[in-house]
Design a protein around this motif. Structure first.
Motif: not given
Length: 150
Positions: A95-111
């Motif tokens: 569940x914390x992993x999913x929070x990390x992925x969610x917040x990483x997805x909210x950042x405009x940079x790729x990768x």
């Protein structure tokens, strides 16, 4: 934005110790952060607070994460490997992993740069009022070339 997040982590021991957005904006401006950087960080923190409110910690420990192509592009191989490392070390439950992925997805940079992902992981722990153990803090803060080998 990440400099603002690190500043908050270092100066406020938990999210509810932070002042309201107006007062926090003034404090961050006084310290020298740019207005757009502050606003971006505050919007990101609002998303983190929302994710923390829905955090249950009840996902099965045996769950397996399959990343979508968009997530793989957004995170990049180094960040995906680091998330897997934290999971295998037993410090990042699903569940914390999913929070990390969610917040990483909210950042405009790729990768996403690995150093930025480490700040996100730190902020997820911070938002839940948890402190990672010392070895994980070392992994999140100390650059590999600066570590002492005993």
């Amino acid at each position: 934005m990440f400099e603002v997040l690190v500043y908050l982590y270092e100066n406020y021991w938990r999210p509810d110790a932070c002042p309201d957005h107006v007062q926090l904006t003034r404090k961050l401006s006084a310290v020298g952060f740019e207005s757009d950087e502050i606003q971006e960080a505050l919007v990101w923190l609002d998303g983190l607070a929302e994710a923390a409110q829905t955090y249950t910690g009840e996902q099965s420990e045996a769950s397996m994460r399959v990343y979508s192509p968009a997530e793989l592009d957004r995170l990049g191989p180094d960040s995906v490997a680091f998330v897997s490392f934290l999971e295998s070390a037993g410090v990042l439950p699903p569940s914390m992993r999913e929070m990390v992925i969610d917040r990483a997805s909210a950042v405009g940079e790729s990768p996403l740069a690995l150093e930025d992902l480490k700040v996100i992981v730190l902020m997820v722990f911070w938002s839940l009022g948890e402190e990672p153990d010392a070895l994980i803090l070392d992994e999140l803060f100390v650059a590999p070339e600066e570590r002492l080998i005993h």
